[in-house]
Scaffold this motif. Structure first.
Motif, PDB file in Angstrom:
ATOM      1  N   ARG A 156       0.823  -1.208   0.000  1.00 20.87           N
ATOM      2  CA  ARG A 156       0.000   0.000   0.000  1.00 20.87           C
ATOM      3  C   ARG A 156       0.857   1.258   0.000  1.00 20.87           C
ATOM      4  NH1 ARG A 156      -4.764   1.079   4.406  1.00 20.87           N
ATOM      5  NH2 ARG A 156      -5.509   3.017   3.533  1.00 20.87           N
ATOM      6  N   LYS A 157       1.933   1.240   0.781  1.00 23.08           N
ATOM      7  CA  LYS A 157       2.846   2.392   0.829  1.00 23.08           C
ATOM      8  C   LYS A 157       3.596   2.549  -0.499  1.00 23.08           C
ATOM      9  CE  LYS A 157       3.609   1.996   5.767  1.00 23.08           C
ATOM     10  NZ  LYS A 157       4.595   1.680   6.808  1.00 23.08           N
ATOM     11  N   MET A 158       3.950   1.415  -1.103  1.00 19.98           N
ATOM     12  CA  MET A 158       4.682   1.456  -2.364  1.00 19.98           C
ATOM     13  C   MET A 158       3.794   1.941  -3.507  1.00 19.98           C
ATOM     14  SD  MET A 158       7.777   0.818  -3.460  1.00 19.98           S
ATOM     15  CE  MET A 158       8.529  -0.325  -2.362  1.00 19.98           C
ATOM     16  N   ARG A 159       2.515   1.565  -3.487  1.00 20.79           N
ATOM     17  CA  ARG A 159       1.597   1.979  -4.553  1.00 20.79           C
ATOM     18  C   ARG A 159       1.368   3.485  -4.553  1.00 20.79           C
ATOM     19  NH1 ARG A 159      -1.810  -2.660  -2.924  1.00 20.79           N
ATOM     20  NH2 ARG A 159      -1.092  -4.376  -4.218  1.00 20.79           N
ATOM     21  N   LEU A 160       1.439   4.117  -3.384  1.00 18.48           N
ATOM     22  CA  LEU A 160       1.269   5.569  -3.315  1.00 18.48           C
ATOM     23  C   LEU A 160       2.317   6.282  -4.159  1.00 18.48           C
ATOM     24  CD1 LEU A 160       0.509   6.118   0.471  1.00 18.48           C
ATOM     25  CD2 LEU A 160      -1.052   6.437  -1.435  1.00 18.48           C
ATOM     26  N   VAL A 161       3.547   5.795  -4.112  1.00 18.22           N
ATOM     27  CA  VAL A 161       4.631   6.414  -4.876  1.00 18.22           C
ATOM     28  C   VAL A 161       4.578   5.960  -6.326  1.00 18.22           C
ATOM     29  CG1 VAL A 161       7.120   6.737  -4.981  1.00 18.22           C
ATOM     30  CG2 VAL A 161       6.013   6.497  -2.779  1.00 18.22           C
ATOM     31  N   VAL A 190       4.789   8.885 -16.697  1.00 18.80           N
ATOM     32  CA  VAL A 190       5.634  10.076 -16.698  1.00 18.80           C
ATOM     33  C   VAL A 190       6.929   9.764 -17.454  1.00 18.80           C
ATOM     34  CG1 VAL A 190       6.873  11.679 -15.177  1.00 18.80           C
ATOM     35  CG2 VAL A 190       4.657  10.802 -14.510  1.00 18.80           C
ATOM     36  N   GLU A 191       7.530  10.784 -18.049  1.00 13.87           N
ATOM     37  CA  GLU A 191       8.818  10.605 -18.718  1.00 13.87           C
ATOM     38  C   GLU A 191       9.876  10.190 -17.692  1.00 13.87           C
ATOM     39  OE1 GLU A 191       9.591  14.319 -20.548  1.00 13.87           O
ATOM     40  OE2 GLU A 191       7.951  14.118 -21.978  1.00 13.87           O
ATOM     41  N   VAL A 192      10.883   9.486 -18.185  1.00 16.06           N
ATOM     42  CA  VAL A 192      11.873   8.878 -17.297  1.00 16.06           C
ATOM     43  C   VAL A 192      12.658   9.940 -16.518  1.00 16.06           C
ATOM     44  CG1 VAL A 192      13.981   7.495 -17.286  1.00 16.06           C
ATOM     45  CG2 VAL A 192      12.060   6.793 -18.665  1.00 16.06           C
ATOM     46  N   ASP A 193      13.076  11.018 -17.178  1.00 21.58           N
ATOM     47  CA  ASP A 193      13.850  12.047 -16.481  1.00 21.58           C
ATOM     48  C   ASP A 193      13.036  12.702 -15.374  1.00 21.58           C
ATOM     49  OD1 ASP A 193      15.921  11.537 -18.209  1.00 21.58           O
ATOM     50  OD2 ASP A 193      15.324  13.102 -19.624  1.00 21.58           O
ATOM     51  N   LYS A 194      11.785  12.992 -15.674  1.00 27.56           N
ATOM     52  CA  LYS A 194      10.916  13.614 -14.683  1.00 27.56           C
ATOM     53  C   LYS A 194      10.621  12.651 -13.535  1.00 27.56           C
ATOM     54  CE  LYS A 194       6.702  16.283 -14.269  1.00 27.56           C
ATOM     55  NZ  LYS A 194       5.480  16.735 -14.928  1.00 27.56           N
ATOM     56  N   ALA A 195      10.442  11.363 -13.858  1.00 22.45           N
ATOM     57  CA  ALA A 195      10.182  10.354 -12.826  1.00 22.45           C
ATOM     58  C   ALA A 195      11.376  10.215 -11.886  1.00 22.45           C
ATOM     59  CB  ALA A 195       9.856   9.012 -13.469  1.00 22.45           C
ATOM     60  N   LEU A 196      12.587  10.266 -12.447  1.00 22.69           N
ATOM     61  CA  LEU A 196      13.779  10.191 -11.596  1.00 22.69           C
ATOM     62  C   LEU A 196      13.862  11.372 -10.641  1.00 22.69           C
ATOM     63  CD1 LEU A 196      16.654   8.877 -13.870  1.00 22.69           C
ATOM     64  CD2 LEU A 196      15.784   7.854 -11.788  1.00 22.69           C
ATOM     65  N   SER A 197      13.553  12.567 -11.129  1.00 23.02           N
ATOM     66  CA  SER A 197      13.617  13.735 -10.246  1.00 23.02           C
ATOM     67  C   SER A 197      12.514  13.688  -9.194  1.00 23.02           C
ATOM     68  CB  SER A 197      13.543  15.022 -11.059  1.00 23.02           C
ATOM     69  OG  SER A 197      12.310  15.096 -11.733  1.00 23.02           O
ATOM     70  N   ILE A 198      11.340  13.172  -9.543  1.00 19.93           N
ATOM     71  CA  ILE A 198      10.264  13.026  -8.556  1.00 19.93           C
ATOM     72  C   ILE A 198      10.687  12.065  -7.455  1.00 19.93           C
ATOM     73  CG2 ILE A 198       7.952  12.063  -8.213  1.00 19.93           C
ATOM     74  CD1 ILE A 198       7.224  13.151 -10.979  1.00 19.93           C
ATOM     75  N   LEU A 199      11.258  10.936  -7.859  1.00 23.17           N
ATOM     76  CA  LEU A 199      11.662   9.931  -6.868  1.00 23.17           C
ATOM     77  C   LEU A 199      12.831  10.408  -6.019  1.00 23.17           C
ATOM     78  CD1 LEU A 199      11.375   6.693  -8.997  1.00 23.17           C
ATOM     79  CD2 LEU A 199       9.823   7.486  -7.213  1.00 23.17           C
ATOM     80  N   LYS A 200      13.730  11.162  -6.621  1.00 23.77           N
ATOM     81  CA  LYS A 200      14.910  11.614  -5.879  1.00 23.77           C
ATOM     82  C   LYS A 200      14.539  12.575  -4.757  1.00 23.77           C
ATOM     83  CE  LYS A 200      19.499  13.342  -6.498  1.00 23.77           C
ATOM     84  NZ  LYS A 200      20.635  13.048  -7.316  1.00 23.77           N
ATOM     85  N   TYR A 201      13.546  13.448  -4.997  1.00 24.70           N
ATOM     86  CA  TYR A 201      13.205  14.463  -4.019  1.00 24.70           C
ATOM     87  C   TYR A 201      11.962  14.127  -3.203  1.00 24.70           C
ATOM     88  CZ  TYR A 201      16.778  17.110  -6.330  1.00 24.70           C
ATOM     89  OH  TYR A 201      17.985  17.505  -6.839  1.00 24.70           O
ATOM     90  N   SER A 202      11.480  12.905  -3.317  1.00 30.70           N
ATOM     91  CA  SER A 202      10.347  12.477  -2.505  1.00 30.70           C
ATOM     92  C   SER A 202      10.832  12.073  -1.111  1.00 30.70           C
ATOM     93  CB  SER A 202       9.639  11.301  -3.172  1.00 30.70           C
ATOM     94  OG  SER A 202       8.614  10.822  -2.345  1.00 30.70           O
ATOM     95  N   LYS A 203      10.011  12.325  -0.101  1.00 27.61           N
ATOM     96  CA  LYS A 203      10.398  12.005   1.267  1.00 27.61           C
ATOM     97  C   LYS A 203      10.088  10.569   1.649  1.00 27.61           C
ATOM     98  CE  LYS A 203       9.827  16.648   3.076  1.00 27.61           C
ATOM     99  NZ  LYS A 203       9.126  17.495   4.038  1.00 27.61           N
ATOM    100  N   LYS A 204       9.301   9.890   0.856  1.00 26.68           N
ATOM    101  CA  LYS A 204       8.886   8.529   1.189  1.00 26.68           C
ATOM    102  C   LYS A 204      10.048   7.552   1.017  1.00 26.68           C
ATOM    103  CE  LYS A 204       4.171   9.137   0.943  1.00 26.68           C
ATOM    104  NZ  LYS A 204       3.494   8.968   2.185  1.00 26.68           N
ATOM    105  N   ASP A 205      10.094   6.550   1.882  1.00 31.32           N
ATOM    106  CA  ASP A 205      11.151   5.544   1.823  1.00 31.32           C
ATOM    107  C   ASP A 205      10.982   4.656   0.586  1.00 31.32           C
ATOM    108  OD1 ASP A 205      13.437   4.174   2.957  1.00 31.32           O
ATOM    109  OD2 ASP A 205      12.055   2.518   3.354  1.00 31.32           O
ATOM    110  N   ALA A 206       9.760   4.489   0.142  1.00 31.94           N
ATOM    111  CA  ALA A 206       9.498   3.651  -1.030  1.00 31.94           C
ATOM    112  C   ALA A 206      10.107   4.250  -2.294  1.00 31.94           C
ATOM    113  CB  ALA A 206       7.997   3.480  -1.217  1.00 31.94           C
ATOM    114  N   SER A 207      10.302   5.567  -2.307  1.00 33.36           N
ATOM    115  CA  SER A 207      10.851   6.198  -3.504  1.00 33.36           C
ATOM    116  C   SER A 207      12.295   5.773  -3.762  1.00 33.36           C
ATOM    117  CB  SER A 207      10.752   7.717  -3.394  1.00 33.36           C
ATOM    118  OG  SER A 207      11.524   8.180  -2.323  1.00 33.36           O
ATOM    119  N   ASN A 208      13.056   5.486  -2.709  1.00 34.19           N
ATOM    120  CA  ASN A 208      14.438   5.019  -2.895  1.00 34.19           C
ATOM    121  C   ASN A 208      14.462   3.677  -3.627  1.00 34.19           C
ATOM    122  OD1 ASN A 208      15.344   7.241  -1.487  1.00 34.19           O
ATOM    123  ND2 ASN A 208      15.341   6.173   0.466  1.00 34.19           N
ATOM    124  N   LYS A 209      13.570   2.775  -3.238  1.00 35.14           N
ATOM    125  CA  LYS A 209      13.535   1.456  -3.865  1.00 35.14           C
ATOM    126  C   LYS A 209      13.033   1.547  -5.302  1.00 35.14           C
ATOM    127  CE  LYS A 209      13.034  -0.486   0.638  1.00 35.14           C
ATOM    128  NZ  LYS A 209      12.132  -0.479   1.743  1.00 35.14           N
TER     129      LYS A 209
END
Length: 132
Positions: free
Chosen positions: A32-37, A44-63
């Motif tokens: 459930r936590k992973m699906r939120l991210v 989304v385009e790959v470059d934009k998705a990488l920047s979203i994941l990099k600056y997200s506070k959720k732990d799931a974004s790292n994975k």
């Protein structure tokens, strides 16, 4: 292999030439936590998705960032000599399925035990080219 099977296999191979997949099984996080991210970066385009994941506070974004980088590396190995910026890659599909649960007991009052379910998930990420 018969000629009909060979032709259909060749056609399937040509349609999947632009599609690349990356998996991460038994990720120790709640689905459930992973699906939120995952819902944020779907389509989304790959470059934009990488920047979203990099600056997200959720732990799931790292994975998810590691899985996305793995998919990009898979695309590079499949399309040698091609530039990843010019390919217009997007996150075509991403889904998170639940995996096995570790079941533990926690001591509770009056000699009882409460069950703790430590959930894990499977991540599947598919990259594709942008349709114009």
């Amino acid at each position: 292999m018969g000629s009909r099977k060979r032709e259909s296999a060749l056609a399937r191979k040509l349609t999947n030439q632009d599609v690349v997949k990356a998996l991460h099984n038994d990720c120790p996080s709640s689905p459930r936590k992973m699906r939120l991210v995952a819902d944020i970066i779907r389509g989304v385009e790959v470059d934009k998705a990488l920047s979203i994941l990099k600056y997200s506070k959720k732990d799931a974004s790292n994975k998810l960032e590691k899985v996305l980088l793995s998919a990009m590396a898979n695309w590079q190995s499949k399309n040698e000599g091609a530039d990843i910026e010019e390919a217009n890659l997007i996150v075509k599909e991403i889904f998170v399925d639940s995996a096995r649960q570790l079941k533990r007991l926690r001591p509770a009052p009056q000699g009882r035990g409460y069950r703790i379910r430590k959930r894990s998930n499977h991540i599947t990420l598919i990259l594709g080219t942008k349709e114009n």
